[in-house]
Design a protein around this motif. Structure first.
Motif, PDB file in Angstrom:
ATOM      1  N   PRO C  70       0.844  -1.197   0.000  1.00 16.91           N
ATOM      2  CA  PRO C  70       0.000   0.000   0.000  1.00 16.91           C
ATOM      3  C   PRO C  70       0.881   1.249   0.000  1.00 16.91           C
ATOM      4  O   PRO C  70       2.008   1.239   0.495  1.00 16.91           O
ATOM      5  N   VAL C 120      -3.751  -3.367  -8.327  1.00 19.15           N
ATOM      6  CA  VAL C 120      -2.980  -2.814  -7.213  1.00 19.15           C
ATOM      7  C   VAL C 120      -2.634  -1.348  -7.491  1.00 19.15           C
ATOM      8  O   VAL C 120      -2.776  -0.478  -6.630  1.00 19.15           O
ATOM      9  N   ALA C 123      -5.641   0.812  -6.988  1.00 20.85           N
ATOM     10  CA  ALA C 123      -5.924   1.009  -5.559  1.00 20.85           C
ATOM     11  C   ALA C 123      -4.953   2.013  -4.950  1.00 20.85           C
ATOM     12  O   ALA C 123      -5.351   2.895  -4.171  1.00 20.85           O
ATOM     13  N   ASN C 124      -3.685   1.903  -5.305  1.00 21.73           N
ATOM     14  CA  ASN C 124      -2.691   2.825  -4.757  1.00 21.73           C
ATOM     15  C   ASN C 124      -2.908   4.254  -5.257  1.00 21.73           C
ATOM     16  O   ASN C 124      -2.773   5.221  -4.497  1.00 21.73           O
ATOM     17  N   ARG C 126      -5.696   5.595  -6.249  1.00 21.58           N
ATOM     18  CA  ARG C 126      -6.879   6.165  -5.584  1.00 21.58           C
ATOM     19  C   ARG C 126      -6.554   6.595  -4.162  1.00 21.58           C
ATOM     20  O   ARG C 126      -6.992   7.637  -3.695  1.00 21.58           O
ATOM     21  N   GLN C 129      -4.661   9.802  -4.470  1.00 23.95           N
ATOM     22  CA  GLN C 129      -5.539  10.892  -4.892  1.00 23.95           C
ATOM     23  C   GLN C 129      -6.386  11.417  -3.744  1.00 23.95           C
ATOM     24  O   GLN C 129      -6.638  12.612  -3.636  1.00 23.95           O
ATOM     25  N   ALA C 130      -6.808  10.483  -2.873  1.00 23.89           N
ATOM     26  CA  ALA C 130      -7.664  10.885  -1.761  1.00 23.89           C
ATOM     27  C   ALA C 130      -6.943  11.827  -0.809  1.00 23.89           C
ATOM     28  O   ALA C 130      -7.575  12.619  -0.104  1.00 23.89           O
ATOM     29  N   PRO C 133      -4.310  17.404  -2.649  1.00 25.45           N
ATOM     30  CA  PRO C 133      -5.218  18.535  -2.858  1.00 25.45           C
ATOM     31  C   PRO C 133      -5.396  18.901  -4.328  1.00 25.45           C
ATOM     32  O   PRO C 133      -6.251  19.710  -4.653  1.00 25.45           O
ATOM     33  N   VAL C 134      -4.583  18.336  -5.206  1.00 21.04           N
ATOM     34  CA  VAL C 134      -4.632  18.706  -6.625  1.00 21.04           C
ATOM     35  C   VAL C 134      -4.586  17.430  -7.461  1.00 21.04           C
ATOM     36  O   VAL C 134      -4.220  16.363  -6.950  1.00 21.04           O
ATOM     37  N   PRO C 135      -4.913  17.527  -8.754  1.00 18.91           N
ATOM     38  CA  PRO C 135      -4.868  16.319  -9.598  1.00 18.91           C
ATOM     39  C   PRO C 135      -3.479  15.701  -9.658  1.00 18.91           C
ATOM     40  O   PRO C 135      -2.472  16.391  -9.537  1.00 18.91           O
ATOM     41  N   ARG C 164      -9.980   4.087 -14.865  1.00 17.74           N
ATOM     42  CA  ARG C 164     -10.411   3.662 -13.528  1.00 17.74           C
ATOM     43  C   ARG C 164     -10.067   4.653 -12.439  1.00 17.74           C
ATOM     44  O   ARG C 164     -10.636   4.584 -11.347  1.00 17.74           O
ATOM     45  N   THR C 165      -9.111   5.545 -12.648  1.00 16.42           N
ATOM     46  CA  THR C 165      -8.737   6.485 -11.573  1.00 16.42           C
ATOM     47  C   THR C 165      -8.964   7.939 -11.960  1.00 16.42           C
ATOM     48  O   THR C 165      -8.880   8.821 -11.118  1.00 16.42           O
ATOM     49  N   ASP C 166      -9.225   8.199 -13.235  1.00 21.50           N
ATOM     50  CA  ASP C 166      -9.350   9.568 -13.735  1.00 21.50           C
ATOM     51  C   ASP C 166      -8.086  10.393 -13.475  1.00 21.50           C
ATOM     52  O   ASP C 166      -8.148  11.605 -13.307  1.00 21.50           O
TER      53      ASP C 166
END
Lengths: 316, 143, 274
Positions: C70, C120, C123-124, C126, C129-130, C133-135, C164-166
């Protein structure tokens, strides 16, 4: 009142004083005449390295070479006070010696670079002997011999004075004034013996002053370089005035960070910073002496050939 | 500026499937992580620590990659410790390569520690005299 | 969806060339290696550039998003803090793994192009990204070796990742050249497969060919073949930004300016390189 050696204290003091004046004057004359000798009348112009040596010895030669190499792009400066080579070659033994030292390190601080290269023969011995041959510099041997000669009368006088002082102490005579005179004599002897940093001959001095006038005279404090005139090169300005005279203010702060500004002071420095940048006239006056305000302008200057105009206004 | 990813992710067609079954998705990802971890560990051990070359790879490519990784690590250490390159000169490269073969860089160690470990190894091995004091220093911290 | 900012033509900021970067003409934006900076002690040079309004984009090299483990939240937090401190419009890292099995490769290693690796990675990404603060833009890496049993081409793999992640894409044309040269990938297929409308910017870098292997050194001049690939990309899309990366063996200011000029020339007229 004691009359050792057939002289009263005041009489001895008076005689000592007169002798001191004579010894000092003769010493000063010897010291001055060491610069005078002039058999060689060659009118060949000074090279940039010779000029730098006359102005400030090997250290100044290194500084001027550094300025030339930075200006030509052979050395890159960074805000961390380091220089690094770019692959652009250098010409001349001095510049090559400085570049060779810099290229042995990925990043070399300016102070370490200067300290390391001043002992290189191309910057010290070779230049000094060339200048001696041209009768612009007094040879080191001559300097030593002449200074020894200049100080001899003072030393003899000091010896006599010391004997009198010992005698005075032994017989219990007052020695206060004599003590003062002896101390004065000792100080004068040290000063008279001190070696000039760069023992220029009178001719060397004249050539240096002429070069100084030429470089400073070509730049007006208020209008920068007159139209049609080429601004003085960074290497020449630094040769005569030291790294504090590097034209570009940002690079100057990197190369000469902690140095107090020399007498080559605010107004002239403004002029030179403009000259280096071929700057639009308006920005010069406001650039003035404040390091913070001039920095934004500086960004336009070194790269001026390619993109001047815009660099300044938007800066900040 | 804020991220657009949250909104866009929810709108994406392929993501509807993801949100439908989060739990099984997480389990699937966990299983994928384990399989991937084994593959990646095998490759790095082969490249960095002399492990058995994993099946299916071009042997020549593996050697090229291993030597490229070694060269990169050696280059970084040379930059960080110019005192060592200067002291060892021609011996720097073979000695570093010998060190690296037995001491692959562990995850979590910084390059500066790696360089220091090499210096220690050199002294222990007798390749360099023990330092009396630090001869090398950075005049200003590199940013 | 927030519009991708127009960046222009820029250069990688490195402390060794800080004054050069400040002085090069028409540098529209710069990129910094995130791991080399601390958000609360930004170099003076970057403050000068920010003061001029030049965008500064943090570029990370150590998130190991393609790694099996992770994502390291501290590393993401550092990148996020840097983005805030620099007021950056976006940040980036690579589609790669750096660490595995307790070892650190010290380099950007390619990931296997399998469903497992993609799951994987997604998932990483995302998770990162969470916290950001920026793309986040993700870059294709240069590989010296290829994993066996790849189920997708690199272009398809990246297209799936974007879907899948944009995430945004950072396309390194020098890496495209490296992969074409070293593992026989097809750059045209790559450019066709990826969603070019998600392109944030482009990397251009120099390298050198050695014993038949192209090394992405960032320490040599940009090869004409790499500029050809930039032209190929430019014919398909007008990239929001193009950035020259130089990390070592820095040439003179004039030479760097000439490389930027060459990039501008390709962007202005890609047909010149047919």
């Amino acid at each position: 009142m004691h009359e050792s050696w057939g002289l009263t204290g005041p009489q001895f003091l008076a005689g000592y004083g007169v002798a001191l004046a004579v010894a000092l004057i003769s010493g000063l004359i010897v010291r001055a005449r060491m610069r005078a000798a002039a058999q060689n009348k060659s009118t060949e112009p000074l090279s940039a390295d010779e000029l730098a040596y006359l102005a400030g010895g090997p250290r100044r030669v290194a500084e001027a070479a550094l300025a030339r190499l930075v200006e030509s792009g052979a050395l890159r400066t960074s805000r961390a006070g380091t220089v690094s080579v770019t692959g652009v070659p250098a010409t001349g033994p001095v510049d090559q010696a400085v570049l060779a030292d810099a290229s042995r390190h990925l990043r070399r601080t300016v102070s370490l670079l200067l300290a390391s290269v001043v002992n290189h023969p191309a910057l010290s011995r070779d230049l000094a002997s060339a200048l001696v041959r041209r009768d612009l510099l007094v040879a080191a041997d001559t300097v030593r011999a002449r200074l020894r000669l200049a100080v001899t009368p003072l030393l003899v006088l000091l010896g006599v004075g010391v004997l009198r002082w010992i005698n005075g102490v032994a017989v219990g005579a007052p020695v206060g004034w004599l003590t003062v005179l002896l101390l004065v004599t000792a100080v004068l002897a040290v000063l008279l013996r001190s070696r000039p940093a760069v023992p220029r001959t009178e001719r060397g001095q004249r050539l240096l002053e002429a070069a100084r006038d030429r470089l400073t005279g070509s730049v007006s404090p208020w209008h920068g370089v007159p139209p049609g005139q080429v601004p003085p090169a960074a290497g020449d300005l630094v040769a005569v005035h030291g790294l504090g005279a590097y034209p570009d203010p940002t690079v100057r702060r990197v190369l000469a960070p902690a140095r107090p500004r020399r007498r080559f002071g605010s107004s002239t420095t403004v002029a030179s910073s403009c000259s280096g940048g071929i700057v639009a006239s308006g920005s010069c006056s406001s650039g003035s002496d404040s390091s913070s305000s001039s920095s934004s302008c500086g960004s336009g200057s070194s790269g001026c050939g390619s993109g001047c105009g815009g660099g300044c206004g938007g800066g900040g | 500026m804020t991220s657009s990813t949250g909104a866009a992710r929810g709108a994406g067609p392929s993501n509807a499937r993801v949100s439908n079954d989060r739990a099984s998705d997480a389990r699937a990802t966990e299983a994928a992580r384990q399989r991937l971890a084994a593959q990646q560990a095998e490759l790095l051990h082969a490249l960095l620590a002399g492990g058995t070359p994993p099946a299916g790879f071009d042997q020549q490519r593996l050697r090229a990659e291993a030597s490229a990784l070694l060269a990169k690590r050696r280059g970084v250490v040379a930059v960080l410790r110019p005192d060592l390159t200067e002291a060892l000169d021609e011996r720097f490269r073979p000695l570093f390569d010998e060190f690296a073969a037995d001491h692959p860089r562990r995850a979590g160690t910084r390059m500066r520690q790696d360089a220091a470990a090499f210096a220690t190894w050199l002294v222990e091995r007798g390749a360099l005299p023990p330092p009396r004091r630090r001869r090398w220093w950075h005049p200003r911290p590199a940013s | 969806m927030v519009a991708i900012p127009r960046l222009g033509v820029g250069i990688g900021w490195r402390s060794e060339i800080d004054l050069t970067v400040e002085r090069l003409p028409q540098v529209d934006f710069v990129e910094v290696v995130a791991e080399n900076l601390s958000p609360d002690r930004l170099p003076e040079s970057l403050r000068v550039l920010r003061g001029r309004g030049v965008p500064v984009l943090p570029h990370a090299v150590s998130l190991s998003l393609g790694g099996a483990e992770p994502v390291d939240r501290d590393r993401v937090a550092h990148l996020a803090a840097l983005a805030e401190a620099l007021d950056a419009p976006l940040v980036s890292d690579h589609v790669c793994f750096v660490r595995a099995g307790g070892l650190d490769s010290g380099h950007l290693m390619p990931v296997p192009r399998t469903a497992d690796a993609l799951d994987v990675l997604v998932a990483n990404v995302r998770a990162a990204q969470a916290e950001l603060p920026v793309p986040l833009a993700l870059e294709n890496v240069a590989a010296l070796l290829d994993w066996p049993d790849g189920e997708l081409t690199e272009g398809q793999f990246l297209a799936e990742l974007v879907e899948r992640t944009d995430c945004l894409l950072l396309v390194d044309v020098a890496n495209l050249h490296a992969n074409a040269r070293n593992i026989n990938t097809d750059p045209a297929e790559f450019l066709t497969a990826i969603p070019l409308e998600r392109l944030a910017y482009v990397h251009v870098a120099g390298g050198v060919e050695h014993h038949g292997v192209y090394h992405d050194t960032h320490a040599h001049p940009v090869l004409p073949e790499v500029l050809d690939l930039l032209a190929e990309l430019r014919r398909r899309v007008d990239p929001p930004g193009v950035l020259l990366e130089r990390d070592d063996n820095y040439p003179s200011d004039a030479e760097l300016a000439a490389e930027l000029d060459a990039i501008r020339a390709v962007l202005a007229d890609p047909e010149q390189r047919r």
